[in-house]
Design a protein around this motif. Structure first.
Motif, PDB file in Angstrom:
ATOM      1  N   GLY A   1      21.784 -64.238 -12.347  1.00 34.52           N
ATOM      2  CA  GLY A   1      20.669 -63.374 -11.982  1.00 34.52           C
ATOM      3  C   GLY A   1      20.613 -62.175 -12.910  1.00 34.52           C
ATOM      4  O   GLY A   1      21.586 -61.821 -13.583  1.00 34.52           O
ATOM      5  N   ILE A   2      19.479 -61.544 -12.960  1.00 36.58           N
ATOM      6  CA  ILE A   2      19.240 -60.466 -13.914  1.00 36.58           C
ATOM      7  C   ILE A   2      20.051 -59.216 -13.584  1.00 36.58           C
ATOM      8  O   ILE A   2      20.340 -58.920 -12.418  1.00 36.58           O
ATOM      9  CB  ILE A   2      17.732 -60.123 -13.963  1.00 36.58           C
ATOM     10  N   VAL A   3      20.418 -58.490 -14.622  1.00 37.95           N
ATOM     11  CA  VAL A   3      21.010 -57.159 -14.503  1.00 37.95           C
ATOM     12  C   VAL A   3      20.163 -56.239 -15.382  1.00 37.95           C
ATOM     13  O   VAL A   3      19.922 -56.545 -16.549  1.00 37.95           O
ATOM     14  CB  VAL A   3      22.478 -57.131 -14.970  1.00 37.95           C
TER      15      VAL A   3
ATOM     16  N   VAL B   1      20.797 -52.066 -12.052  1.00 35.36           N
ATOM     17  CA  VAL B   1      20.169 -52.807 -10.959  1.00 35.36           C
ATOM     18  C   VAL B   1      20.573 -54.267 -11.107  1.00 35.36           C
ATOM     19  O   VAL B   1      20.349 -54.883 -12.156  1.00 35.36           O
ATOM     20  CB  VAL B   1      18.633 -52.684 -10.993  1.00 35.36           C
ATOM     21  N   VAL B   2      21.179 -54.835 -10.063  1.00 34.42           N
ATOM     22  CA  VAL B   2      21.700 -56.203 -10.115  1.00 34.42           C
ATOM     23  C   VAL B   2      21.017 -57.047  -9.051  1.00 34.42           C
ATOM     24  O   VAL B   2      20.991 -56.669  -7.865  1.00 34.42           O
ATOM     25  CB  VAL B   2      23.227 -56.222  -9.909  1.00 34.42           C
ATOM     26  N   ARG B   3      20.504 -58.188  -9.454  1.00 34.23           N
ATOM     27  CA  ARG B   3      19.902 -59.123  -8.509  1.00 34.23           C
ATOM     28  C   ARG B   3      21.005 -59.902  -7.806  1.00 34.23           C
ATOM     29  O   ARG B   3      21.899 -60.461  -8.457  1.00 34.23           O
ATOM     30  CB  ARG B   3      18.964 -60.073  -9.267  1.00 34.23           C
ATOM     31  N   VAL B   4      20.970 -59.932  -6.471  1.00 33.60           N
ATOM     32  CA  VAL B   4      21.965 -60.658  -5.683  1.00 33.60           C
ATOM     33  C   VAL B   4      21.252 -61.659  -4.784  1.00 33.60           C
ATOM     34  O   VAL B   4      20.036 -61.613  -4.621  1.00 33.60           O
ATOM     35  CB  VAL B   4      22.836 -59.705  -4.847  1.00 33.60           C
TER      36      VAL B   4
ATOM     37  N   GLU C   1      31.151 -58.789 -14.429  1.00 41.87           N
ATOM     38  CA  GLU C   1      31.205 -60.254 -14.340  1.00 41.87           C
ATOM     39  C   GLU C   1      30.049 -60.903 -15.083  1.00 41.87           C
ATOM     40  O   GLU C   1      30.208 -61.913 -15.761  1.00 41.87           O
ATOM     41  CB  GLU C   1      31.184 -60.657 -12.860  1.00 41.87           C
ATOM     42  N   ARG C   2      28.851 -60.324 -14.980  1.00 43.74           N
ATOM     43  CA  ARG C   2      27.670 -60.944 -15.586  1.00 43.74           C
ATOM     44  C   ARG C   2      27.437 -60.507 -17.032  1.00 43.74           C
ATOM     45  O   ARG C   2      26.916 -61.284 -17.839  1.00 43.74           O
ATOM     46  CB  ARG C   2      26.422 -60.615 -14.757  1.00 43.74           C
ATOM     47  N   THR C   3      27.776 -59.267 -17.354  1.00 41.35           N
ATOM     48  CA  THR C   3      27.399 -58.744 -18.668  1.00 41.35           C
ATOM     49  C   THR C   3      28.576 -58.436 -19.573  1.00 41.35           C
ATOM     50  O   THR C   3      28.398 -58.281 -20.785  1.00 41.35           O
ATOM     51  CB  THR C   3      26.579 -57.445 -18.518  1.00 41.35           C
ATOM     52  N   GLY C   4      29.781 -58.295 -18.980  1.00 44.08           N
ATOM     53  CA  GLY C   4      30.942 -57.888 -19.757  1.00 44.08           C
ATOM     54  C   GLY C   4      31.019 -56.395 -19.993  1.00 44.08           C
ATOM     55  O   GLY C   4      31.952 -55.911 -20.649  1.00 44.08           O
ATOM     56  N   VAL C   5      30.081 -55.631 -19.452  1.00 49.91           N
ATOM     57  CA  VAL C   5      30.059 -54.178 -19.638  1.00 49.91           C
ATOM     58  C   VAL C   5      30.921 -53.516 -18.573  1.00 49.91           C
ATOM     59  O   VAL C   5      30.808 -53.827 -17.381  1.00 49.91           O
ATOM     60  CB  VAL C   5      28.623 -53.634 -19.560  1.00 49.91           C
ATOM     61  N   ASP C   6      31.785 -52.610 -18.999  1.00 50.47           N
ATOM     62  CA  ASP C   6      32.627 -51.862 -18.063  1.00 50.47           C
ATOM     63  C   ASP C   6      31.919 -50.580 -17.640  1.00 50.47           C
ATOM     64  O   ASP C   6      31.512 -49.767 -18.482  1.00 50.47           O
ATOM     65  CB  ASP C   6      33.966 -51.512 -18.718  1.00 50.47           C
TER      66      ASP C   6
END
Length: 378
Positions: free
Chosen positions: A204-206, A219-222, A240-245
């Motif tokens: 899902g989109i971030v 903003v994270v789609r769940v 988890e989705r983007t690898g960004v800390d």
């Protein structure tokens, strides 16, 4: 006898009242909250709305206190998909202005109080409103007790669950979407600067937007509503989705919401007129609802002013207002539907070819310009 009672002291109600007072009308804003909310859901001010805010003389201060987003970057699985540049937009506003809603409301409220003291009345609830033929009666309850106020017109800016709309007998059927989101504001530790970033991921989109003061909104789609979001859970999803800390300890705002839309069957009933979310609720992604509400106000106030001064042709003018604004709201709702559909989970086997198609389309100048206009409500 007031000229206009505005019910609701959010960004749309405040701006409607400011324009009414600047036009020389006697307007009052009734807001049940005793204090301004510090919660900032809507942050994006699009070029058409920014031009509308010029009429009230607050656009410059908003620019000074906001971030000018000139590019939207799409990424997926760590790879660059494409960049939408707003430099192709018509006019001088070749950007989306990111300003926390709390800041926007603070500017509007201060300007209204400076120019027209006493217009905003906090801690006043409207219990009911009745059309008395040549005026409206609003029964109110506040710290000073109950009272009945009279006005020639009533403007309902009291949100998506508008009691004024319901009391006027205006139907506004809701439509629910299978989309839920968690969002939060954190210290920006990315290298993305003033760019908005969309991560098109299989889960899902971030979405990621810059805010003033070195803050970035995520903003994270769940898949289902989150009752008690935590900063730790949100930052874990982002990684988890983007690898960004993202550091959960820097969180300054946290919210979770699902999505529904509604479009009132009428915007005008007798001497009651709907604006903003009371008239049209669309996906909160992108702040379209707030922007639409300001465009409502700029279109409506000259009609109200002319009708009160010359007392002729108000019905015909309001009919045109209703037709135009319903059409614009319906268009915004369709765009929001498409945007949400693009952000839903998709298996990798379908995600990669879809992203390749998107990348190719973005490289086409005509498509690129069209997408830029669509993302900025033009």
């Amino acid at each position: 006898m007031h000229d206009v009672i505005v019910v609701g002291g959010g960004p749309v109600g405040l701006y409607t009242a400011l324009l009414l007072r600047q036009a020389g009308l006697d307007a009052v804003v009734l807001e049940r909250r005793t204090d301004r909310s510090s919660h900032s859901r809507a942050i994006g001010i699009h070029p058409p709305a920014l031009r509308a805010l010029e009429a009230g003389g607050i656009a410059d201060e908003l620019r000074e206190r906001g971030v000018l987003i000139r590019d939207g970057v799409a990424r997926s699985a760590g790879r660059h998909v494409g960049t939408i540049s707003f430099s192709t937009l018509p006019g001088a506003e070749t950007y989306v202005l990111a300003v926390p809603q709390a800041t926007t409301e603070e500017i509007l409220e201060r300007r209204l109080e400076e120019e027209f003291p006493g217009t905003l009345r906090r801690g006043v609830s409207v219990l009911s409103a009745r059309d008395a033929g040549d005026h409206v009666l609003a029964s109110t309850r506040g710290q000073g007790g109950d009272a009945v106020l009279q006005a020639r017109l009533l403007v309902a800016a009291d949100g998506a669950r508008s009691s004024i709309r319901d009391g006027a007998g205006i139907r506004a059927p809701s439509r629910r979407y299978p989309d839920c989101y968690v969002m939060g504001d954190f210290k920006d530790a990315t290298d993305d600067g003033d760019d908005a970033v969309l991560y098109l991921e299989t889960g899902g989109i971030v979405e990621s937007f810059p805010l003033p003061g070195g803050i970035r909104r995520w903003v994270v789609r769940v898949g289902c509503p989150v009752q008690r979001p935590t900063a730790e859970d949100l930052t874990s999803l982002i990684h988890e989705r983007t690898g960004v800390d993202v550091d959960p300890g820097t969180n300054s705002m946290l919210s979770a919401f699902d999505v529904q839309s509604r479009l009132a069957e009428r915007f005008v009933a007798g001497r009651t007129i709907l604006v903003g979310d009371a008239a049209h609720e669309v996906s909160p992604i992108g702040g379209q609802g707030m922007n639409l509400g300001w465009l409502d106000a700029v279109r409506l106030v000259p009609i109200i002013t002319a009708s009160i001064r010359d007392k002729q042709g108000v019905a015909a003018r309001l009919a045109v207002y209703e037709k135009e604004r319903r059409a614009q709201a319906a268009l915004a709702r369709r765009k929001a539907h498409i945007n949400m559909a693009l952000g839903r989970p998709l298996p990798a086997a379908f995600m990669r070819p879809r992203n390749a198609i998107l990348a190719a389309l973005i490289r086409n100048d005509a498509v690129h310009a069209g997408v830029a206009r669509a993302f900025t409500m033009q």
